[in-house]
Design a protein around this motif. Structure first.
Motif, PDB file in Angstrom:
ATOM      1  N   ILE A 175       0.858  -1.187   0.000  1.00 52.02           N
ATOM      2  CA  ILE A 175       0.000   0.000   0.000  1.00 52.02           C
ATOM      3  C   ILE A 175       0.894   1.237   0.000  1.00 52.02           C
ATOM      4  N   PRO A 176       0.581   2.245  -0.831  1.00 53.23           N
ATOM      5  CA  PRO A 176       1.392   3.473  -0.836  1.00 53.23           C
ATOM      6  C   PRO A 176       1.437   4.120   0.536  1.00 53.23           C
ATOM      7  N   THR A 177       2.487   4.846   0.785  1.00 46.91           N
ATOM      8  CA  THR A 177       2.661   5.540   2.063  1.00 46.91           C
ATOM      9  C   THR A 177       1.783   6.781   2.097  1.00 46.91           C
ATOM     10  N   PHE A 178       0.865   6.848   3.065  1.00 46.81           N
ATOM     11  CA  PHE A 178      -0.028   7.994   3.177  1.00 46.81           C
ATOM     12  C   PHE A 178       0.533   9.016   4.156  1.00 46.81           C
ATOM     13  N   GLY A 179      -0.026  10.206   4.136  1.00 49.90           N
ATOM     14  CA  GLY A 179       0.386  11.255   5.061  1.00 49.90           C
ATOM     15  C   GLY A 179       1.636  11.997   4.638  1.00 49.90           C
ATOM     16  N   LEU A 180       2.102  11.740   3.407  1.00 46.89           N
ATOM     17  CA  LEU A 180       3.316  12.422   2.948  1.00 46.89           C
ATOM     18  C   LEU A 180       3.045  13.860   2.554  1.00 46.89           C
ATOM     19  N   LEU A 181       1.822  14.126   2.090  1.00 42.80           N
ATOM     20  CA  LEU A 181       1.482  15.443   1.578  1.00 42.80           C
ATOM     21  C   LEU A 181       0.132  15.886   2.105  1.00 42.80           C
ATOM     22  N   GLU A 182      -0.072  17.181   2.153  1.00 43.03           N
ATOM     23  CA  GLU A 182      -1.396  17.720   2.409  1.00 43.03           C
ATOM     24  C   GLU A 182      -2.235  17.569   1.142  1.00 43.03           C
ATOM     25  N   PHE A 183      -3.550  17.583   1.321  1.00 40.12           N
ATOM     26  CA  PHE A 183      -4.451  17.401   0.189  1.00 40.12           C
ATOM     27  C   PHE A 183      -4.243  18.462  -0.880  1.00 40.12           C
ATOM     28  N   ASP A 184      -4.036  19.711  -0.455  1.00 41.91           N
ATOM     29  CA  ASP A 184      -3.897  20.788  -1.440  1.00 41.91           C
ATOM     30  C   ASP A 184      -2.586  20.701  -2.204  1.00 41.91           C
ATOM     31  N   ASP A 185      -1.620  19.917  -1.736  1.00 44.12           N
ATOM     32  CA  ASP A 185      -0.389  19.678  -2.493  1.00 44.12           C
ATOM     33  C   ASP A 185      -0.557  18.529  -3.480  1.00 44.12           C
ATOM     34  N   LEU A 186      -1.290  17.503  -3.058  1.00 43.47           N
ATOM     35  CA  LEU A 186      -1.433  16.307  -3.873  1.00 43.47           C
ATOM     36  C   LEU A 186      -2.499  16.459  -4.953  1.00 43.47           C
ATOM     37  N   PHE A 187      -3.590  17.164  -4.642  1.00 39.55           N
ATOM     38  CA  PHE A 187      -4.720  17.220  -5.572  1.00 39.55           C
ATOM     39  C   PHE A 187      -4.370  17.825  -6.928  1.00 39.55           C
TER      40      PHE A 187
END
Length: 567
Positions: free
Chosen positions: A248-260
């Motif tokens: 499973i990919p590692t979550f919590g690396l970025l905020e939503f507004d960075d990833l979206f």
């Protein structure tokens, strides 16, 4: 797409449809296509992974796992899934700033982006958002592809010339490259130039053949025999053997507004490019394509890539053309390609150690130079300046801002272009065609007889809030320049829809004409339009017989004044 008699679940699992109709004679064609596609995919995936700033094997993971995922839920039978040049450069330009120089975090964010693409594809499928993607016009795509092609070429020139390169956008890279031209490595340049020449010649003389893998094999052989790594020629180095470890990919690396924004840009690019290619092959082979289901196919491909620590993948025209030309009949070719790539990862990665990076740069160059479609840009300049300007906006935004910001700005520009076109509709002023009782646009037909004292106009668009004022101003301008107008007729036969602002515009026009003692009537309104006009108190203006009676009365008055009587 399934027939009405088929179970509902079959619509969401396309293999149930094409496997039921599978013929044994297709297996040979699919096997040849799958192996040929794998031969094409190996050098391209290595090159695109390097373009994305990731280890070379990550590109192979994307082809191997993405193809399996798409084969399960995609509806195209020839579309090939894998890393693409534009998405690879988008990852390189965006993830580097988010990773902060940490290579492990860089790979984790790229994998997380693939997972986010899968989630957005599922959301797009649920809300039937395929219609929104159609808002991106062809002219915007031409400009975007040209900008992406130029940016990618500029990013690969340093590897072809043997210099360090650098820079954040096309122009910054160009300036830095110009300052490094004195340090060109002649040996690296020769390797890259020969590889590029062979690739371009092979493309022209041997279309559909695995020229890329042949060039790669020759380059590795010569590099090993001549000891090119010892002479300072950059090579790929050792590639880890074995299949990717699923997780499973590692979550919590970025905020939503960075990833979206990154994920949304990848979805937009992947869906537009994939559906465009898939439609062409579906039309060629005569089978239906479910454009909504393609979101699930793309989502499954990216979900599989994310679990294999890959980065976002998409369907591309070039790799799909290889698949089709090699004889692919069904998505089983993608499965065979994935199996072939898996075997290569298990047993043959050691052969790629001495592959010169200049050859990978040449492969990218040969794959993307066609994106710069100069003929299409020149044709738009001649035929439609507004389309050319839209393409120019997309091209310049990509060159200045990069792939991600460029595609998002181009999408916004496409919507504003649509609104700008709708805000300036053609308003045809009608005259009588000689010898007939028909009326036509005076500006488009020679010999149309003007009607004295009458203005008859036809808005050739829906009457909406964005164009109502423009139409009103156009009619009032004609009214000011026409002497002794006694009748104004509005023909709504070319207006399929009208909103409240459009109805209010007609009411305002009626009020203005009434103050000038000018008769106003509306003709040709469809049923839906008449309902709204009735609600706005304009029902008595929609009687077409009133227009004819008023026109006949005016003509009779004119003839009586001229002493000719009535006819």
């Amino acid at each position: 797409m399934s027939s009405p008699s088929e179970p509902t679940w079959m619509r969401f699992f396309p293999p149930a449809q094409w496997l039921a109709a599978y013929r044994s004679e297709w297996l040979r064609s699919d096997a040849i296509a799958g192996i040929t596609l794998a031969a094409y995919a190996i050098p391209v995936s290595l090159a695109y992974a390097a373009l994305a700033g990731l280890p070379p094997q990550i590109g192979v993971y994307g082809y191997m796992l993405g193809g399996i995922g798409y084969a399960l839920l995609g509806t195209s039978r020839q579309l090939a899934i894998g890393p693409t040049s534009a998405i690879s450069l988008m990852i390189a330009g965006t993830v580097a700033a988010l990773a902060g120089g940490d290579a492990v975090r860089y790979a984790q964010i790229a994998s997380l982006a693939a997972f986010a693409v899968a989630v957005l594809c599922l959301i797009a499928w649920l809300f039937k958002l395929s219609v929104l993607v159609r808002l991106v016009s062809d002219s915007i795509l031409v400009g975007f592809k040209a900008g992406a092609g130029l940016t990618i070429i500029m990013s690969q020139l340093p590897s072809l010339l043997g210099v360090a390169g650098g820079g954040h956008n096309f122009f910054d890279r160009a300036v830095k490259l110009a300052g490094q031209l004195g340090g060109i490595d002649p040996l690296v340049l020769a390797i890259g130039a020969v590889a590029l020449m062979l690739l371009l010649l092979g493309e022209r003389l041997l279309p559909g053949k695995p020229v890329g893998i042949t060039v790669v094999a020759l380059a590795i052989l010569l590099a090993t025999l001549l000891g090119l790594p010892a002479l300072g020629v950059p090579v790929t180095g050792k590639i880890p053997e074995g299949l990717p470890a699923l997780g499973i990919p590692t979550f919590g690396l970025l905020e939503f507004d960075d990833l979206f924004p990154l994920a949304a840009g990848c979805v937009l690019l992947a869906y537009i490019e994939g559906v465009s290619a898939a439609r062409s092959f579906a039309a060629k082979h005569g089978y239906p394509l479910d454009v909504r289901q393609e979101f699930l196919g793309l989502g499954a491909a990216n979900l599989a890539a994310a679990f294999g620590h890959g980065y976002p993948v998409a369907g591309g025209l070039s790799q799909s053309a290889v698949n089709d030309n090699a004889g692919a009949r069904t998505p089983l070719a993608l499965v065979i390609c994935s199996v072939t790539l898996g075997l290569c990862l298990l047993f043959f990665t050691g052969l790629l150690t001495n592959l010169p990076k200049a050859v990978l740069a040449a492969i990218v160059f040969a794959a993307v130079y066609r994106l710069v479609d100069v003929r299409a840009l020149l044709r738009m300049w001649r035929v439609s300046r507004i389309d050319f300007h839209a393409a120019a906006i997309a091209l310049i935004s990509v060159l200045l801002l990069g792939i991600l910001q460029g595609v998002l700005l181009a999408s916004i520009a496409s919507i504003f272009l649509l609104l700008a076109r709708a805000s300036r509709p053609n308003v045809a002023f009608l005259g009588r065609l000689p010898g007939s009782g028909r009326y036509s646009d005076s500006a488009r037909h020679e010999g149309v007889e003007p009607m004295e004292g009458v203005i008859a106009f036809r808005p050739e668009a829906s009457l909406l809030y964005i164009n109502a004022e423009t139409i009103l101003d156009t009619v009032l301008t004609a009214l000011r320049t026409s002497p002794a107008v006694r009748l104004v007729a509005c023909d709504l036969s070319a207006s399929p829809y009208i909103d409240l602002a459009g109805a209010r515009m007609l009411r305002d026009l009626h009020g203005e004409l009434a103050s000038r003692k000018v008769t106003f009537c509306i003709v040709g309104a469809h049923a839906q339009l008449r309902d709204l006009l009735r609600a706005e108190g304009l029902a008595d203006r929609t009687d077409s017989t009133q227009w004819l009676r008023s026109l006949d009365r005016l003509l009779a008055d004119d003839q009586a004044r001229s002493g000719q009587g009535t006819t």
